[in-house]
Design a protein around this motif. Structure first.
Motif, PDB file in Angstrom:
ATOM      1  N   ASP A 126       1.281 -11.456  10.819  1.00  0.00           N
ATOM      2  CA  ASP A 126       0.966 -12.004   9.497  1.00  0.00           C
ATOM      3  C   ASP A 126       0.990 -13.516   9.635  1.00  0.00           C
ATOM      4  O   ASP A 126       1.684 -14.062  10.506  1.00  0.00           O
ATOM      5  CB  ASP A 126       2.008 -11.559   8.463  1.00  0.00           C
ATOM      6  CG  ASP A 126       1.487 -11.643   7.035  1.00  0.00           C
ATOM      7  OD1 ASP A 126       1.207 -10.602   6.424  1.00  0.00           O
ATOM      8  OD2 ASP A 126       1.358 -12.789   6.515  1.00  0.00           O
ATOM      9  N   LYS A 138       0.804  -1.226   0.000  1.00  0.00           N
ATOM     10  CA  LYS A 138       0.000   0.000   0.000  1.00  0.00           C
ATOM     11  C   LYS A 138       0.843   1.285   0.000  1.00  0.00           C
ATOM     12  O   LYS A 138       0.408   2.304   0.550  1.00  0.00           O
ATOM     13  CB  LYS A 138      -0.946   0.008   1.212  1.00  0.00           C
ATOM     14  CG  LYS A 138      -1.998  -1.081   1.169  1.00  0.00           C
ATOM     15  CD  LYS A 138      -2.978  -0.859   0.021  1.00  0.00           C
ATOM     16  CE  LYS A 138      -4.033  -1.934  -0.104  1.00  0.00           C
ATOM     17  NZ  LYS A 138      -3.567  -3.285  -0.447  1.00  0.00           N
ATOM     18  N   ASP A 176      -5.541  -4.988   6.291  1.00  0.00           N
ATOM     19  CA  ASP A 176      -5.426  -5.006   4.834  1.00  0.00           C
ATOM     20  C   ASP A 176      -5.393  -6.463   4.359  1.00  0.00           C
ATOM     21  O   ASP A 176      -4.333  -6.987   4.015  1.00  0.00           O
ATOM     22  CB  ASP A 176      -4.146  -4.255   4.417  1.00  0.00           C
ATOM     23  CG  ASP A 176      -4.033  -4.147   2.909  1.00  0.00           C
ATOM     24  OD1 ASP A 176      -5.052  -4.287   2.214  1.00  0.00           O
ATOM     25  OD2 ASP A 176      -2.898  -3.922   2.424  1.00  0.00           O
ATOM     26  N   SER A 216       4.203  -6.121   3.759  1.00  0.00           N
ATOM     27  CA  SER A 216       5.486  -5.405   3.786  1.00  0.00           C
ATOM     28  C   SER A 216       5.606  -4.537   5.032  1.00  0.00           C
ATOM     29  O   SER A 216       6.695  -4.060   5.348  1.00  0.00           O
ATOM     30  CB  SER A 216       5.592  -4.513   2.551  1.00  0.00           C
ATOM     31  OG  SER A 216       4.735  -3.387   2.711  1.00  0.00           O
TER      32      SER A 216
HETATM   33  C1  LIG Z   1      -2.661  -7.375   0.940  1.00  0.00           C
HETATM   34  S1  LIG Z   1      -1.371  -8.058   1.893  1.00  0.00           S
HETATM   35  C2  LIG Z   1      -1.008  -6.780   3.036  1.00  0.00           C
HETATM   36  C3  LIG Z   1      -0.220  -5.695   2.380  1.00  0.00           C
HETATM   37  C4  LIG Z   1       0.303  -4.654   3.340  1.00  0.00           C
HETATM   38  N1  LIG Z   1      -0.749  -3.804   3.865  1.00  0.00           N
HETATM   39  C5  LIG Z   1       1.310  -3.781   2.607  1.00  0.00           C
HETATM   40  O1  LIG Z   1       1.047  -2.601   2.349  1.00  0.00           O
HETATM   41  O2  LIG Z   1       2.378  -4.309   2.292  1.00  0.00           O
HETATM   42  C6  LIG Z   1      -2.183  -9.251   2.839  1.00  0.00           C
HETATM   43  C7  LIG Z   1      -1.304 -10.008   3.845  1.00  0.00           C
HETATM   44  O3  LIG Z   1      -2.180 -10.820   4.632  1.00  0.00           O
HETATM   45  C8  LIG Z   1      -1.502 -12.016   4.977  1.00  0.00           C
HETATM   46  N2  LIG Z   1      -2.551 -12.995   5.298  1.00  0.00           N
HETATM   47  C9  LIG Z   1      -3.312 -13.749   4.457  1.00  0.00           C
HETATM   48  N3  LIG Z   1      -4.196 -14.498   5.146  1.00  0.00           N
HETATM   49  C10 LIG Z   1      -4.012 -14.203   6.462  1.00  0.00           C
HETATM   50  C11 LIG Z   1      -4.628 -14.644   7.652  1.00  0.00           C
HETATM   51  N4  LIG Z   1      -5.588 -15.560   7.654  1.00  0.00           N
HETATM   52  N5  LIG Z   1      -4.200 -14.107   8.841  1.00  0.00           N
HETATM   53  C12 LIG Z   1      -3.186 -13.195   8.858  1.00  0.00           C
HETATM   54  N6  LIG Z   1      -2.556 -12.755   7.745  1.00  0.00           N
HETATM   55  C13 LIG Z   1      -2.950 -13.246   6.560  1.00  0.00           C
HETATM   56  C14 LIG Z   1      -0.690 -12.360   3.742  1.00  0.00           C
HETATM   57  O4  LIG Z   1       0.407 -13.184   4.094  1.00  0.00           O
HETATM   58  C15 LIG Z   1      -0.272 -10.965   3.256  1.00  0.00           C
HETATM   59  O5  LIG Z   1       1.005 -10.631   3.741  1.00  0.00           O
END
Ligand SMILES: C[S@@+](CC[C@H](N)C(=O)[O-])C[C@H]1O[C@@H](n2cnc3c(N)ncnc32)[C@H](O)[C@@H]1O
Length: 308
Positions: free
Chosen positions: A56, A14, A191, A40
């Protein structure tokens, strides 16, 4: 002000929305910034809260930041490592990338994660069903030039410095546990992955997950911002329509570039969902104008009192 880019990148990062989110977040002095889907970490790392839980489900992200926290990785260790691996990449070409990938999938070294993340196609993190990193090589063998290594080393230095100043924890956990731990003075920034996109081992996201997430956000005593998409020219985010009626939804247009041509700019309406009335940035020209707003604070007004 420019966004501080973190050392690890991920899909859905983001960077472009950091200030929009930051401007609308309200974190109480003693509260903890809770980021259950850190990816990230770019949002929280730029908010720079005194206390934070970055969480995460992907253990490799969490291991990487815990390695910085413990001192196992710092900017000079990363520099030395990238110089060595970068030279091998230059000499052996993409074979070396695949050797590191194989090594990472056996030993899970956080420095190898950094190398792969910065040398792979599109700077993404993708894992197969066995949980193995499977992104192909995506750059020239000269990828790790001196200036590029310095850039990454500085990104690590930023985190090391922040960790010496602030109380930040990195926890590998499912979003449900993380959100359930929030108390009234905390702030949650969510997110989640977008349903149906970027599906891989750590990033699958179902209708059921979406429902569970909104269910938890409905009852959390903390304030939250959830970022998601609103619509594009073809469709609307149905989950947003279905679950957000009791919350405040703000939108903003964002252009995703597909190819180089102007006509391939795909407008996407981004959304943030909040469980309070947001602070709106305003410019006040005079004391008189200022007096009109009860809640004026450092360039912001709350349009009405927060809902409870
Ligand atoms: C869209 S990304 C987040 C991006 C972050 N906001 C950025 O700007 O870099 C979604 C994240 O959620 C994590 N994720 C997916 N399923 C999840 C879960 N059930 N619980 C926690 N984290 C999870 C993924 O590993 C990923 O890193």
């Amino acid at each position: 002000m420019t966004v501080k880019v973190p050392p690890l990148k991920c899909q859905g990062i983001k960077t472009k929305l950091v200030f929009w989110i930051k401007d609308h977040a309200i974190l109480e002095k003693d509260g903890t910034w809770i980021e259950p889907f850190m990816g990230s970490g770019v949002v929280g790392f730029n908010v720079r809260p005194n206390r934070a839980i970055f969480s995460d489900v992907n253990p490799h992200i969490i291991n990487f930041y815990n390695a910085i926290k413990s001192g196992e990785i710092d900017s000079s260790i990363a520099r030395e490592y990238l110089e060595k691996e970068g030279a091998l990449l230059q000499r052996k070409g993409e074979d070396h990338y695949y050797e590191v990938r194989e090594r990472f999938n056996k030993k899970n070294s956080p420095l190898d994660m950094l190398f792969l993340n910065r040398a792979c196609f599109n700077g993404v993190m993708r894992f197969n069903r066995k949980g193995e990193f499977n992104v192909p090589f995506g750059h020239k063998p000269e990828r790790f030039a001196k200036a590029y290594i310095t850039k990454i080393a500085n990104q690590i230095k930023y985190i090391t410095q922040a960790l010496s100043q602030y109380d930040w924890k990195f926890v590998c956990s499912d979003f449900k546990t993380t959100i359930a731990s929030a108390s009234p003075s905390d702030f949650i920034y969510c997110d989640p992955p977008y349903a149906g996109r970027h599906v891989d081992y750590f990033n699958s996201w179902s209708e059921e997950n979406e429902q569970e997430l909104y269910g938890l956000l409905k009852v959390t005593p903390a304030k939250f911002i959830l970022s998601t998409w609103h619509s594009n020219q073809y469709r609307k985010n149905e989950a947003l329509e279905k679950y957000s009626s009791q919350f405040t939804v703000l939108t903003r247009e964002h252009f995703y570039h597909v190819g180089a041509s102007e006509k391939n700019r795909n407008p996407m309406l981004e959304a943030i969902v909040l469980n309070y009335n947001p602070m709106i940035p305003v410019k006040m020209d005079s004391e008189k104008q200022l007096a009109l707003f009860e809640n004026f604070k450092e360039g912001y007004v709350v349009l009405s009192s927060p809902r409870k």
